[in-house]
Design a protein around this motif. Structure first.
Motif, PDB file in Angstrom:
ATOM      1  N   GLY A   1      48.199  24.536  33.306  1.00 34.00           N
ATOM      2  CA  GLY A   1      47.235  25.222  32.449  1.00 34.00           C
ATOM      3  C   GLY A   1      45.982  25.610  33.215  1.00 34.00           C
ATOM      4  N   PHE A   2      45.511  24.708  34.081  1.00 33.63           N
ATOM      5  CA  PHE A   2      44.319  24.984  34.893  1.00 33.63           C
ATOM      6  C   PHE A   2      44.548  26.201  35.791  1.00 33.63           C
ATOM      7  N   LYS A   3      45.715  26.257  36.440  1.00 33.09           N
ATOM      8  CA  LYS A   3      46.007  27.358  37.358  1.00 33.09           C
ATOM      9  C   LYS A   3      46.109  28.683  36.618  1.00 33.09           C
ATOM     10  N   LEU A   4      46.736  28.668  35.426  1.00 32.15           N
ATOM     11  CA  LEU A   4      46.904  29.907  34.660  1.00 32.15           C
ATOM     12  C   LEU A   4      45.573  30.418  34.117  1.00 32.15           C
ATOM     13  N   VAL A   5      44.736  29.525  33.641  1.00 34.19           N
ATOM     14  CA  VAL A   5      43.409  29.932  33.162  1.00 34.19           C
ATOM     15  C   VAL A   5      42.588  30.486  34.321  1.00 34.19           C
ATOM     16  N   GLU A   6      42.696  29.838  35.473  1.00 34.68           N
ATOM     17  CA  GLU A   6      41.990  30.318  36.665  1.00 34.68           C
ATOM     18  C   GLU A   6      42.459  31.724  37.046  1.00 34.68           C
ATOM     19  N   GLN A   7      43.752  31.971  36.931  1.00 37.80           N
ATOM     20  CA  GLN A   7      44.322  33.238  37.371  1.00 37.80           C
ATOM     21  C   GLN A   7      44.103  34.374  36.377  1.00 37.80           C
ATOM     22  N   PHE A   8      44.169  34.060  35.065  1.00 36.71           N
ATOM     23  CA  PHE A   8      44.201  35.133  34.072  1.00 36.71           C
ATOM     24  C   PHE A   8      43.031  35.159  33.083  1.00 36.71           C
ATOM     25  N   MET A   9      42.361  34.042  32.832  1.00 39.07           N
ATOM     26  CA  MET A   9      41.471  33.984  31.672  1.00 39.07           C
ATOM     27  C   MET A   9      40.000  33.734  32.013  1.00 39.07           C
ATOM     28  N   MET A  10      39.599  33.910  33.253  1.00 31.30           N
ATOM     29  CA  MET A  10      38.192  33.736  33.612  1.00 31.30           C
ATOM     30  C   MET A  10      37.510  35.103  33.713  1.00 31.30           C
ATOM     31  N   HIS A  11      36.335  35.208  33.132  1.00 28.50           N
ATOM     32  CA  HIS A  11      35.565  36.460  33.183  1.00 28.50           C
ATOM     33  C   HIS A  11      34.409  36.296  34.162  1.00 28.50           C
TER      34      HIS A  11
ATOM     35  N   ILE B   1      35.687  26.410  38.122  1.00 29.20           N
ATOM     36  CA  ILE B   1      36.581  27.252  38.932  1.00 29.20           C
ATOM     37  C   ILE B   1      35.716  28.108  39.842  1.00 29.20           C
ATOM     38  N   SER B   2      36.059  28.148  41.120  1.00 27.71           N
ATOM     39  CA  SER B   2      35.264  28.899  42.089  1.00 27.71           C
ATOM     40  C   SER B   2      35.843  30.295  42.287  1.00 27.71           C
ATOM     41  N   LYS B   3      34.979  31.294  42.188  1.00 28.22           N
ATOM     42  CA  LYS B   3      35.321  32.686  42.507  1.00 28.22           C
ATOM     43  C   LYS B   3      34.342  33.148  43.588  1.00 28.22           C
ATOM     44  N   GLY B   4      34.797  33.163  44.834  1.00 24.80           N
ATOM     45  CA  GLY B   4      33.904  33.450  45.938  1.00 24.80           C
ATOM     46  C   GLY B   4      32.893  32.325  46.083  1.00 24.80           C
ATOM     47  N   ARG B   5      31.619  32.678  46.064  1.00 25.41           N
ATOM     48  CA  ARG B   5      30.557  31.681  46.158  1.00 25.41           C
ATOM     49  C   ARG B   5      30.069  31.207  44.800  1.00 25.41           C
ATOM     50  N   THR B   6      30.630  31.749  43.751  1.00 20.46           N
ATOM     51  CA  THR B   6      30.165  31.437  42.395  1.00 20.46           C
ATOM     52  C   THR B   6      31.094  30.439  41.726  1.00 20.46           C
ATOM     53  N   LYS B   7      30.493  29.463  41.056  1.00 22.11           N
ATOM     54  CA  LYS B   7      31.260  28.510  40.261  1.00 22.11           C
ATOM     55  C   LYS B   7      31.212  28.924  38.796  1.00 22.11           C
ATOM     56  N   LEU B   8      32.384  29.094  38.201  1.00 17.77           N
ATOM     57  CA  LEU B   8      32.491  29.477  36.795  1.00 17.77           C
ATOM     58  C   LEU B   8      32.878  28.259  35.970  1.00 17.77           C
ATOM     59  N   ASP B   9      32.212  28.105  34.823  1.00 15.76           N
ATOM     60  CA  ASP B   9      32.514  26.970  33.947  1.00 15.76           C
ATOM     61  C   ASP B   9      33.024  27.484  32.601  1.00 15.76           C
ATOM     62  N   ASN B  10      32.964  26.626  31.565  1.00 17.23           N
ATOM     63  CA  ASN B  10      33.510  26.986  30.261  1.00 17.23           C
ATOM     64  C   ASN B  10      32.832  28.203  29.633  1.00 17.23           C
TER      65      ASN B  10
ATOM     66  N   ILE C   1      44.552  26.105  17.946  1.00 21.91           N
ATOM     67  CA  ILE C   1      45.332  27.258  18.401  1.00 21.91           C
ATOM     68  C   ILE C   1      44.562  28.151  19.372  1.00 21.91           C
ATOM     69  N   ILE C   2      43.234  28.030  19.444  1.00 20.16           N
ATOM     70  CA  ILE C   2      42.443  28.854  20.350  1.00 20.16           C
ATOM     71  C   ILE C   2      41.535  27.961  21.187  1.00 20.16           C
ATOM     72  N   SER C   3      41.577  28.174  22.494  1.00 20.98           N
ATOM     73  CA  SER C   3      40.723  27.408  23.392  1.00 20.98           C
ATOM     74  C   SER C   3      39.851  28.360  24.209  1.00 20.98           C
ATOM     75  N   ALA C   4      38.604  27.963  24.431  1.00 19.52           N
ATOM     76  CA  ALA C   4      37.696  28.720  25.294  1.00 19.52           C
ATOM     77  C   ALA C   4      37.140  27.793  26.367  1.00 19.52           C
ATOM     78  N   GLU C   5      37.996  26.871  26.819  1.00 15.76           N
ATOM     79  CA  GLU C   5      37.588  25.896  27.832  1.00 15.76           C
ATOM     80  C   GLU C   5      38.636  25.811  28.932  1.00 15.76           C
ATOM     81  N   ILE C   6      38.212  25.347  30.090  1.00 15.71           N
ATOM     82  CA  ILE C   6      39.104  25.170  31.238  1.00 15.71           C
ATOM     83  C   ILE C   6      39.881  23.867  31.065  1.00 15.71           C
TER      84      ILE C   6
END
Length: 719
Positions: A337-347, A397-406, A323-328
């Motif tokens: 799911g990938f697009k929504l996590v990219e848009q809303f759930m990345m810190h 997931i890329s945010k600017g020049r930074t790559k964000l992972d799980n 019921i809970i995921s902390a992964e892309i």
């Protein structure tokens, strides 16, 4: 040009040349022709140009060490900053008009021209605003109780969108933000003024424990007399937050700890918002805080309905990962799911890579991101969860020049995310410690700001009086969305099942409110003056066999209290949890009465409560001793254990010191040994922050030592 720039700044326009000179001239001519109040503004302009008054500026300062309430605002928004209690020393948050005679006239927020004076562009015909004599329309079969419209009802009606009518107000951009904040501040001032004028009643309620005692001062007559009370009936006050928190913990005691903690954030790009913006002619969702609040309320209610129906979580499951995921999500297998996590759930990115982000302090993320890689979900000792975050260098997931992972994923439920398309953080919580600190996050209080006025006057003289209204208003930071939510009357707290707060009092000491000009006969002849929730409970025990089998705490599960008629009746449906209001241990007999109510069933009078095994004792304390409730320091151990179910460690340490000073503890060292772990609950967290070492682990002896240091500080405050 000054008028043009002013209009642009209020409407949010970036360009100083967006309004044509002819439009500005036409606007000014229209105001001169149609708005009688325009002349007052011209006088103000003339005086400003002659006297050249000193320019003042307000600068907000970050005060992170004072808690989350004092974080600097990060959004570019219109907000109100309340400095001091304007209702305490003035006649209101007025507009001051000066006539040619040099006399000042105050224009109250209750004056029909109040808003027209504030916003001449919005009300070009100087239309009347709210006043106290607007009659309620009697429509339909349901009679309206009040004859006149309240201020909140007026503004809630006025700000509603009616596309068939004029849309000037809702198309004012940032000026609408200012209007909403101004409207709610006027509502809040009116309410707080009523509470300040009715302190006699409120002090009586606190002294006789109709409300929960928050501190020893609440039940000390000498302290109450010098105290300005802001009661729990005022939505958002500290007492309101405390009582609702204790209600929530009562639900936990009845049903066990909750499984999930869910926070939801509005999405300005929801389809409903975009569709309405297009029809109303607004440029962006930021133009319409009223629309955002209404749509968010609809989404929130829909999500709660889905959760109650079992649409997403259903029965409790042992596997948190279901019921809970902390992964892309894998983009190839689940692109949505990938697009929504990219848009809303990345810190992030935050920390060293983005030191200006709100969560960053000393180049370290205060939220603990990036989290460590973890091959499987683990439960740690303090009740919090370390979620599964597997290393996968290909799925980023890329945010600017930074790559964000799980390591940068905020925990979420993917089906919930797909339906509501918003930032929805889902956390697992299964221990009391975790629940208490989650509620601390929710009930941190109203947002505040530390402000410096660059040119200041004389400092305000300090007073010994405890003024809860002034404390509540101290630099209260009020945004347009919060103001709109409150104007629309939306709840800021909701619980299910309901919790009935059970009040109590000593014999013939029920609270009594009266006016100064009333005679004693008129007061005592008032109908139902002798009836209270507590006395009617004992009367019901006299006539109902089932009632006599229940304690006071269990009573609301079978009976319903009618506060208007002051009667208990048999429950026909639903379920309610009882909670006896908190009584401070230093109060005396009332505290021991509360202790007895946890074990005594079906008493019909105070004498029954004082009686044990055929012997009637002179005091509730003696009765407690006869029942073995006071063996050794048992009463104080139970007091700390009961309070520890809802109080934070800081409050427990304060209570522990109060017991040491004011109560007759036989062996303080034994009390310490039995309760020290609850008193030390937050010590490791405090030391981690002070030492800036997030992975610090303290053994029992170290925890005891740091806790004793905190207790010593409190003891020194009492000499």
């Amino acid at each position: 040009m000054q008028v043009k720039n002013r209009i642009n700044s209020l409407t949010g326009s970036e360009s100083t040349t967006s309004l044509d000179e002819e439009i500005v001239s036409g606007l000014l001519k229209m105001l001169d022709d149609t708005n009688e109040l325009t002349k007052i503004y011209r006088r103000a302009r003339d005086r400003y140009e002659v006297e050249q008054p000193t320019e003042m500026s307000i600068r907000l300062i970050g005060q992170r060490q004072r808690g989350k309430q004092y974080d600097l605002p990060m959004a570019d928004e219109i907000a109100g900053l309340v400095v001091g209690d304007v209702s305490g020393t003035t006649k209101g948050r007025d507009i001051v008009v000066q006539f040619q005679s040099n006399n000042l006239q105050r224009i109250s927020e209750l004056h029909p021209s109040y808003m027209a004076l504030q916003y001449p562009i919005v009300f070009p015909y100087s239309e009347d605003g709210y006043h106290i004599n607007i009659q309620n329309a009697q429509t339909g079969e349901n009679a309206i109780r009040r004859e006149c419209v309240s201020m909140m009802e007026f503004y809630a009606y006025q700000i509603q969108t009616r596309l068939s009518e004029g849309t000037t107000l809702i198309r004012c951009g940032r000026l609408l933000h200012q209007y909403i904040v101004d409207a709610y501040m006027a509502i809040e001032q009116e309410r707080l003024g009523w509470y300040r004028r009715n302190q006699k009643t409120l002090r009586a309620d606190v002294y006789y424990n109709i409300c929960d005692a928050m501190s020893k001062g609440d039940t000390d007559a000498s302290k109450v007399g010098r105290r300005i009370i802001l009661p729990s009936s005022y939505t958002g006050s500290p007492r309101y937050m405390t009582q609702n928190y204790q209600d929530a913990m009562a639900i936990c005691r009845a049903f066990g700890n909750p499984d999930l903690f869910i926070t939801m954030t509005a999405n300005p790009n929801w389809e409903e918002i975009l569709e309405h913006l297009e029809r109303a002619g607004n440029l962006s969702a930021n133009d319409r805080p009223d629309l955002i609040c209404r749509v968010f309320k609809m989404k929130l209610e829909a999500m709660l309905a889905d959760i109650w129906d079992g649409t997403f979580f259903g029965e409790a499951k042992a596997d948190v990962d279901e019921i809970i995921s902390a992964e892309i999500p894998d983009e190839r297998h689940d692109p949505e799911g990938f697009k929504l996590v990219e848009q809303f759930m990345m810190h992030g990115p935050c920390g060293k890579e983005n030191p200006n982000l709100a969560c960053t302090e000393n180049e370290i993320c205060t939220k603990g991101f990036p989290k460590p890689y973890t091959p499987e979900t683990k439960f740690v000792e303090n009740g919090f969860v370390t979620y599964r975050r597997r290393q996968d260098d290909r799925n980023t997931i890329s945010k600017g020049r930074t790559k964000l992972d799980n390591r940068h994923v905020v925990p979420h439920n993917l089906p919930l995310l797909k339906k509501y398309k918003a930032h929805i953080n889902v956390e697992w919580c299964c221990k009391t410690e975790a629940i208490k600190y989650l509620f601390k996050y929710v009930n941190k209080g109203v947002d505040k700001a530390t402000a410096v006025v660059e040119k200041t006057g004389a400092a305000e003289k300090e007073t010994e009086e405890v003024d809860e209204i002034k404390t509540y208003l101290e630099c209260h930071y009020l945004s347009a969305c919060e103001a709109m939510w409150r104007i629309l009357g939306f709840n800021i707290h909701y619980s299910r099942p309901a919790v009935q707060r059970l009040t109590l009092h000593l014999e013939d000491q029920q609270p009594l409110a009266y006016k100064d000009n009333q005679t004693l006969d008129s007061i005592l002849s008032r109908a139902g003056i002798e009836r209270t929730m507590f006395t009617e409970w004992m009367k019901m025990n006299l006539i109902d066999e089932e009632a006599r089998t229940l304690t006071y705490l269990q009573f609301p599960s079978r009976f319903v209290w009618n506060s208007t008629k002051k009667t208990w009746t048999k429950r026909k449906q639903g379920n309610t949890i009882g909670r006896i209001v908190n009584i401070h241990p230093t109060v005396g007999q009332l505290y021991y009465l509360r202790m007895l109510l946890n074990v005594v069933r079906g008493p019909t009078c105070y004498k029954d409560i004082l009686t044990f095994e055929g012997v009637t004792y002179d005091s509730f304390q003696e009765t407690c001793a006869a029942r073995g409730l006071l063996d050794g320091d048992k009463e104080w151990v139970e007091a700390l254990e009961e309070v520890s179910q809802w109080a934070f460690a800081r409050q427990l340490r304060s209570l522990f010191v109060t017991l040491l000073i004011f109560c007759q503890i036989t062996t303080p060292s034994k009390l310490w040994e039995k309760c020290w772990r609850s008193l030390a609950d937050d010590i490791e967290h405090i030391q981690r922050k002070e030492l800036r070492f997030s992975r610090l682990n303290l053994n029992d002896e170290q925890l005891k030592s740091y806790t004793l240091l905190e207790i010593e500080k409190l003891m020194r405050q009492h000499d």
